[in-house]
Structures are given as C-alpha cells and as structure tokens.
Design a protein around this motif. Structure first.
Motif, PDB file in Angstrom:
ATOM      1  N   SER A 124      22.396  34.943  42.830  1.00  0.00           N
ATOM      2  CA  SER A 124      22.256  36.155  41.255  1.00  0.00           C
ATOM      3  C   SER A 124      21.690  37.537  42.062  1.00  0.00           C
ATOM      4  O   SER A 124      20.548  37.400  42.945  1.00  0.00           O
ATOM      5  N   SER A 169      21.233  34.497  36.839  1.00  0.00           N
ATOM      6  CA  SER A 169      19.957  33.499  35.555  1.00  0.00           C
ATOM      7  C   SER A 169      18.529  34.540  37.018  1.00  0.00           C
ATOM      8  O   SER A 169      18.761  34.318  37.977  1.00  0.00           O
ATOM      9  N   ASP A 223      26.330  41.129  37.572  1.00  0.00           N
ATOM     10  CA  ASP A 223      26.541  38.999  37.420  1.00  0.00           C
ATOM     11  C   ASP A 223      26.115  39.222  36.009  1.00  0.00           C
ATOM     12  O   ASP A 223      25.160  38.931  35.950  1.00  0.00           O
ATOM     13  N   PRO A 224      27.805  38.163  35.163  1.00  0.00           N
ATOM     14  CA  PRO A 224      27.335  38.233  33.757  1.00  0.00           C
ATOM     15  C   PRO A 224      26.764  37.308  33.843  1.00  0.00           C
ATOM     16  O   PRO A 224      25.833  36.665  32.729  1.00  0.00           O
ATOM     17  N   GLN A 225      26.550  36.261  34.406  1.00  0.00           N
ATOM     18  CA  GLN A 225      25.913  35.094  34.937  1.00  0.00           C
ATOM     19  C   GLN A 225      24.792  34.952  35.974  1.00  0.00           C
ATOM     20  O   GLN A 225      24.543  33.281  35.741  1.00  0.00           O
TER      21      GLN A 225
END
Length: 327
Positions: free
Chosen positions: A209, A271, A267-269
């Motif tokens: 991330s 975490s 980054d939409p993913q």
C-alpha cells in the motif's frame, strides 16, 4: 599533545573527498549491503556495521600519511615516517570515534557491539596503513591545476546527489534496524475502532500500500483532525512471511474512546491498520520525522564541502597567477 603534534595532525587531515567517501562507506553502505544480501525479516546488527569501519581504516590512514608526507619536508626520513604514522593514526582515531558515536547514539542497531575489538583492530590497521601510505608518497610531487578544480566541481556535484539519496535510505534502514520491537501491536484496521488510552498511535500501510496516504481522524465528539505523515517511513514490521507493515503516519488522542480513522491514497485497494507507535532507539527515531529537504541537505554536506574546496583552490590559483600591481 604539543603544538607540533597538532600541526602534524592538521597537515595529515584529509580533505572533503575523503570525508565523503568515509561517510558513505561506513554508514549507508553497511545498511544497504545488509538489506540487499539478507532476508527482509533480518535486522542489521551493529557488529556487522562496525567491521566495515575496521576495513576502511587502513585506507584512511594511508591517505592521511601520504597527505602529510607530500606537504612536509622529508630531510630526515626516519623521523618523518614516525611522525606520519602518528599523525595518520590520530586522524583515523577521530574518524573512527565519530562513526562509533553514530552507531552508539544515532543509529543504535541491534545486537552486541564489539567496541573494544573494533578499536584494537582499527589501531593496528591504522599503523600499518599509515606506514604504507608514507612509503608510497615519498618522492612524489603534488601537482595542482585548474583541471583539478574542475574535477572538484564534478566530484562535488556527484557527491551531493549520492549523499542526498543515501541519507534518506540510511535513515530508513537505520530506523528499521534500531526498532526495539517487531510490531505492530494492532488495534484494528483503519475505520471505526476503540482506542484504549490517551496516547500517540501509529498508522501502518499493509503490504505494498502507498506510504503517503492522507489520513483523517474523527473523535467521539465529531472533531476531525489530520494524522501527521512520517517523512521517511520505516518498514519491514511484523506480520510474518505473508504481510509486512510500514509506519506511514501517527496521531494523538486526548482520551480513550471510539475513533474513526480513514486513509485515502492513489491505490483504491490499499489497506491500513492502526497500532502502537514503534519504539525506535537513538536519534534516528527523530530523524524519520524531519522534513525530507533537511535530510537531503544533511546528506549533501560532504559534496558541498568538496565544491567549496574546489572554489577555494580555483580562487587561490587565479590570485597566484595574477601579475603584481605596479604603482
């Protein structure tokens, strides 16, 4: 020590090029080499870094002795050799002492430090390197030219760029190696979570991330605050073989309660998790929060000194070549 001894040490003291090479070879190089040759979960030990210092000492002593020999009248070879060895050994002691101070108070890596063994080996190798440097420099004539000044500009510019880049890397790897615990002690993923005490908390990026998120913290009273980013985020924390964490930001809470932590990144993913702040020993724990420009400037100092020496040398050459004024 007598004034004559101090003058001898001054003649042997190397220039900024040697200072830049020494700083690179004894601080960033051991950390980067360890990072490239070991698994990510292994932390560099202070002993592995200090032996790089021992390896660099004979080269430093040889350069210092050669510098003294070139700048001093050698009418009596035997006393000159003795003075060269003594002066170069003292110069080496200054450089070694400064580097040991870095690994003692700035980047105190894990493991036991063989301070006495490093000092004994450094002293022996300094004497041998100084003797070799003195013998190699005897009979040689030092030449200066405008070309040497131009080379100084190029060398200084390269050292500025490399120093700035390696300074940031050294701070990051030094912080990772000086962390007192693996961490992180998690309190939960970013979102709505309960924080048990009034304290400072860390935000960790999970895996790959992005390490520069924009994180907001909403308190029980609805007040929204921003988490402060870590300028040089240390990584490689906890999680086992499948997951690693990077400390990217931190925030303070005034009282225990339910808080909402949200992080936005490219980054939409991505975490992020909230946990306890890693305990990093030494001054490097503060350096990771310095502005990047300050860290880059700190690393660029040796290169700037090289450029300043080249300017002084070029100016001195022009003054020496200028014709005398006639009244």
């Amino acid at each position: 020590m007598s004034a004559a001894t101090w003058r001898a040490v001054g003649r042997a003291f190397p220039g900024p090029v040697v200072l830049a090479v020494w700083a690179l070879a004894t601080v960033p190089a051991p950390l980067i080499f360890f990072e490239a040759t070991h698994r990510w979960e292994e932390d560099p030990s202070v002993s592995s870094a200090l032996w790089w210092v021992v390896g660099a000492v004979p080269v430093l002593a040889a350069v210092a002795a050669a510098r003294w020999t070139r700048r001093t009248d050698r009418a009596h070879p035997a006393p000159a050799a003795l003075v060269a060895v003594v002066a170069a050994t003292l110069v080496s002691a200054v450089f070694v002492g400064a580097t040991l101070a870095v690994y003692r108070w700035v980047v105190p890596l894990s493991g036991a430090a063989p301070w006495r063994g490093v000092l004994a080996a450094s002293a022996a190798l300094a004497v041998g390197g100084a003797a070799i440097g003195h013998l190699l420099a005897r009979g040689r004539v030092r030449r200066r030219s405008q070309a040497s000044a131009r080379r100084g500009y190029v060398t200084g510019a390269i050292a500025v760029v490399l120093g700035a880049l390696f300074a940031q890397t050294a701070v990051q790897l030094g912080a990772e190696g000086s962390t007192a615990s693996d961490g992180p002690v998690e309190h939960g993923p970013a979102g709505q979570l309960w924080l048990p005490a009034a304290d400072r908390y860390a935000i960790f990026a999970e895996g790959f991330s992005p390490s520069n998120p924009d994180c907001r913290v909403t308190g029980p009273d609805g007040a929204v605050g921003s988490a402060s980013s870590v300028s040089v985020p240390p990584g490689g924390y906890g999680g086992g073989d499948a997951t690693t964490y990077t400390w990217v930001a931190s925030f303070d809470v005034p009282a225990p309660g339910s808080y909402s932590v949200s992080c936005r990144s490219s980054d939409p993913q991505a975490s992020y998790v909230v946990g306890e702040v890693p305990r990093i020993r030494g001054a490097v724990g503060s350096l990771i929060h310095w502005p990047l420009t300050a860290i880059w400037l700190l690393g660029a100092v040796p290169g700037l000194l090289i450029i300043a020496a080249a300017v002084r040398r070029r100016t001195g050459g022009r003054r020496a070549a200028a014709p005398p004024c006639r009244s």
